[in-house]
Design a protein around this motif. Structure first.
Motif, PDB file in Angstrom:
ATOM      1  N   VAL A  93      -3.035  10.203   0.380  1.00  0.00           N
ATOM      2  CA  VAL A  93      -2.727   9.472  -0.610  1.00  0.00           C
ATOM      3  C   VAL A  93      -2.019   9.855  -1.915  1.00  0.00           C
ATOM      4  O   VAL A  93      -1.171   9.164  -2.282  1.00  0.00           O
ATOM      5  CB  VAL A  93      -4.030   8.642  -0.932  1.00  0.00           C
ATOM      6  N   HIS A  94      -2.304  11.064  -2.367  1.00  0.00           N
ATOM      7  CA  HIS A  94      -1.791  11.571  -3.304  1.00  0.00           C
ATOM      8  C   HIS A  94      -0.073  11.969  -3.275  1.00  0.00           C
ATOM      9  O   HIS A  94       0.756  11.531  -4.157  1.00  0.00           O
ATOM     10  CB  HIS A  94      -2.203  12.888  -3.538  1.00  0.00           C
ATOM     11  N   ARG A  95       0.402  12.159  -1.881  1.00  0.00           N
ATOM     12  CA  ARG A  95       1.652  12.273  -1.600  1.00  0.00           C
ATOM     13  C   ARG A  95       2.434  11.143  -1.263  1.00  0.00           C
ATOM     14  O   ARG A  95       3.376  10.772  -1.652  1.00  0.00           O
ATOM     15  CB  ARG A  95       1.807  13.081  -0.320  1.00  0.00           C
ATOM     16  N   ALA A  96       1.582  10.034  -0.729  1.00  0.00           N
ATOM     17  CA  ALA A  96       2.175   8.671  -0.251  1.00  0.00           C
ATOM     18  C   ALA A  96       2.222   7.795  -1.613  1.00  0.00           C
ATOM     19  O   ALA A  96       3.193   6.965  -1.664  1.00  0.00           O
ATOM     20  CB  ALA A  96       1.307   7.820   0.670  1.00  0.00           C
ATOM     21  N   GLY A  97       1.185   7.780  -2.634  1.00  0.00           N
ATOM     22  CA  GLY A  97       1.318   6.879  -3.613  1.00  0.00           C
ATOM     23  C   GLY A  97       0.880   5.816  -3.478  1.00  0.00           C
ATOM     24  O   GLY A  97       0.924   4.804  -4.234  1.00  0.00           O
ATOM     25  N   SER A  98       0.183   5.564  -2.154  1.00  0.00           N
ATOM     26  CA  SER A  98      -0.263   4.225  -1.760  1.00  0.00           C
ATOM     27  C   SER A  98      -1.406   4.252  -0.984  1.00  0.00           C
ATOM     28  O   SER A  98      -1.246   5.176   0.046  1.00  0.00           O
ATOM     29  CB  SER A  98       0.768   3.309  -1.342  1.00  0.00           C
ATOM     30  N   VAL A 139      -9.480   4.184   4.288  1.00  0.00           N
ATOM     31  CA  VAL A 139      -9.055   5.182   3.421  1.00  0.00           C
ATOM     32  C   VAL A 139      -9.625   5.001   1.694  1.00  0.00           C
ATOM     33  O   VAL A 139      -9.599   5.808   1.320  1.00  0.00           O
ATOM     34  CB  VAL A 139      -7.381   4.959   3.169  1.00  0.00           C
ATOM     35  N   THR A 140      -9.631   3.787   1.618  1.00  0.00           N
ATOM     36  CA  THR A 140     -10.534   3.328   0.138  1.00  0.00           C
ATOM     37  C   THR A 140     -11.735   3.859   0.135  1.00  0.00           C
ATOM     38  O   THR A 140     -12.098   4.491  -0.865  1.00  0.00           O
ATOM     39  CB  THR A 140     -10.132   1.830  -0.083  1.00  0.00           C
ATOM     40  N   ARG A 172       1.256  -1.671  -7.813  1.00  0.00           N
ATOM     41  CA  ARG A 172       2.015  -1.297  -6.790  1.00  0.00           C
ATOM     42  C   ARG A 172       1.523   0.278  -6.689  1.00  0.00           C
ATOM     43  O   ARG A 172       2.026   1.166  -7.182  1.00  0.00           O
ATOM     44  CB  ARG A 172       3.655  -1.198  -6.952  1.00  0.00           C
ATOM     45  N   GLY A 173       0.696   0.373  -5.696  1.00  0.00           N
ATOM     46  CA  GLY A 173       0.075   1.623  -5.243  1.00  0.00           C
ATOM     47  C   GLY A 173      -0.906   2.546  -6.450  1.00  0.00           C
ATOM     48  O   GLY A 173      -1.509   1.633  -7.039  1.00  0.00           O
ATOM     49  N   VAL A 174      -0.903   3.708  -6.278  1.00  0.00           N
ATOM     50  CA  VAL A 174      -1.742   4.089  -7.266  1.00  0.00           C
ATOM     51  C   VAL A 174      -1.101   5.297  -7.933  1.00  0.00           C
ATOM     52  O   VAL A 174      -0.065   6.179  -7.379  1.00  0.00           O
ATOM     53  CB  VAL A 174      -2.980   4.952  -6.485  1.00  0.00           C
ATOM     54  N   THR A 175      -1.651   5.983  -8.960  1.00  0.00           N
ATOM     55  CA  THR A 175      -1.313   7.082  -9.743  1.00  0.00           C
ATOM     56  C   THR A 175      -2.282   8.093 -10.025  1.00  0.00           C
ATOM     57  O   THR A 175      -3.291   7.745 -10.371  1.00  0.00           O
ATOM     58  CB  THR A 175      -0.627   6.720 -11.152  1.00  0.00           C
TER      59      THR A 175
END
Length: 298
Positions: free
Chosen positions: A12-17, A32-33, A53-56
Motif C-alpha cells: 500500500v505504501h508503494r502503490a499509494g492506494s 487490504v483495508t 485519491r489514494g492514501v498518504t
C-alpha cells in the motif's frame, strides 16, 4: 507481528492506494483495508491518511516502510531465487521495448553473465512493462515514460535521437534541401512507414520539428523498428527512426537523412525498479552496468 500484514502495508505504501495494492496482492480491497486497520491497532498509531485519491503515509508510516521494506524484499528474493539453483546464480527479469532492449540493453548485460547473472527478457510498451514491474513479474524495466507514485522509482538511462529518413530513390526525387526550404508539405506524396497506425514516431517528429501534424496515413505498418528500416531501405517511403538503429544504413548510403534540425527530437529512456529492490545486489549491479554502458551510447 504478522509478516503478511507488513507485506500488505509495504505494498500500500508503494502503490499509494488500497485499490492498487489489492490488485498487486491478488486480494479484495476490503481485505487490504482490514489488514491495514489490524496493523494500525497493533501499533496504536495511524499509518495512512485517507484521501479522495489514494492514501498518504503518516510520518510513522514512512518510518515503518523504510525499516521494513528492505527486509521483506530480501525474504522475497530468497523464496523466488529457489533453493535448487546453482550457488551464486541470480536471475534478472528484464522488460523493455523490443528494439532497444534487443540491440542495446541485452548485449550490455551479457557482460554480467560471467559474474553469476542469468537473464530473462520480455518486451512490451511502457504501460505493459511498468505494469508488469509493479506486479512483480519483472525486476528491472526500461520505459519511455517515468512511472508515477511511490511503488516504482526510476533513473534516466539515455536520450534517443530521432532521424527523418527515406530510401535513396525517394530522397533523390525530393532533391537536396527541398524539405528545409518548402517545409513538410513536400513530403505529402511520400509513403509513410511506421510501427503503428497512429504514427507515434512521425507525429512526435512533426510536432517537435514542424509544429504541425502529419497529413498522410501509413502505407506500411510493422510493429518492429528493424522491419521499418528494412522497408525504407527497400524503397517503401519515409520513416522516423532512432539514430542508433539507422546509423549504419546512413553511413552505407542505404537511407538518407532528409533533415538535420538544429535541435533534433529526443526520447528519454528510464530504468525503473520497484522501490526498495535496489537493495538486492543483482538488481543494483544490473542497473549500474546499464548506466555505465549508456554513457557510451549516442
Amino acid at each position: 507481528m504478522d509478516l503478511a500484514l507488513l507485506r500488505t502495508f509495504v505494498t500500500v505504501h508503494r502503490a499509494g492506494s488500497f485499490t492498487r495494492a489489492a490488485a498487486l496482492l491478488g486480494l479484495s480491497q476490503p481485505a487490504v483495508t482490514s489488514q491495514i486497520r489490524t496493523l494500525e491497532r497493533q501499533l496504536g498509531r495511524p499509518l495512512f491518511l485517507r484521501q479522495a485519491r489514494g492514501v498518504t503515509p503518516t510520518t510513522i508510516g514512512d518510518e515503518l516502510a523504510q525499516r521494513a521494506a528492505p527486509h521483506l524484499d530480501a525474504l522475497v528474493e530468497i523464496t523466488e531465487s529457489g533453493f535448487g539453483e546453482e550457488a551464486g546464480i541470480r536471475t534478472l527479469h528484464l522488460a523493455g521495448p523490443l528494439e532497444f532492449t534487443s540491440l542495446r540493453a541485452l548485449p550490455a548485460l551479457t557482460g554480467l553473465i560471467p559474474h553469476g547473472l542469468a537473464l530473462r527478457a520480455s518486451f512490451g510498451s511502457a504501460e505493459e512493462t511498468l505494469g508488469g514491474l509493479a506486479a512483480g513479474h519483472h525486476d528491472l524495466a526500461i520505459a519511455t515514460a517515468r512511472p508515477r507514485g511511490r511503488l516504482l522509482s526510476a533513473t534516466p538511462l539515455c536520450d534517443e535521437e530521432h532521424v527523418l529518413v527515406a530510401g535513396v530513390r525517394w530522397a533523390a526525387r525530393l532533391g537536396p534541401g527541398a524539405l528545409r526550404h518548402a517545409g513538410p508539405r513536400v513530403l505529402e506524396a511520400v509513403p509513410v512507414v511506421e510501427v503503428h497506425e497512429s504514427l507515434p514516431l512521425v507525429t512526435r517528429y512533426w510536432a517537435s520539428v514542424f509544429d504541425t501534424k502529419p497529413t498522410a496515413a501509413a502505407t506500411v505498418v510493422a510493429p518492429d523498428l528493424r522491419a521499418v528500416l528494412a522497408a525504407v531501405v527497400a524503397g517503401a517511403g519515409l520513416a522516423v527512426l532512432p539514430r542508433y538503429l539507422c546509423e549504419t544504413a546512413l553511413e552505407q548510403g542505404e537511407v538518407v537523412a532528409l533533415l538535420d534540425p538544429p535541435v533534433p527530437p529526443l526520447r528519454t529512456y528510464f530504468l525503473a525498479v520497484r522501490t526498495g529492490t535496489l537493495g538486492l545486489p543483482h538488481i543494483a549491479r544490473a542497473q549500474d552496468w546499464l548506466l555505465r554502458a549508456a554513457a557510451d551510447w549516442s
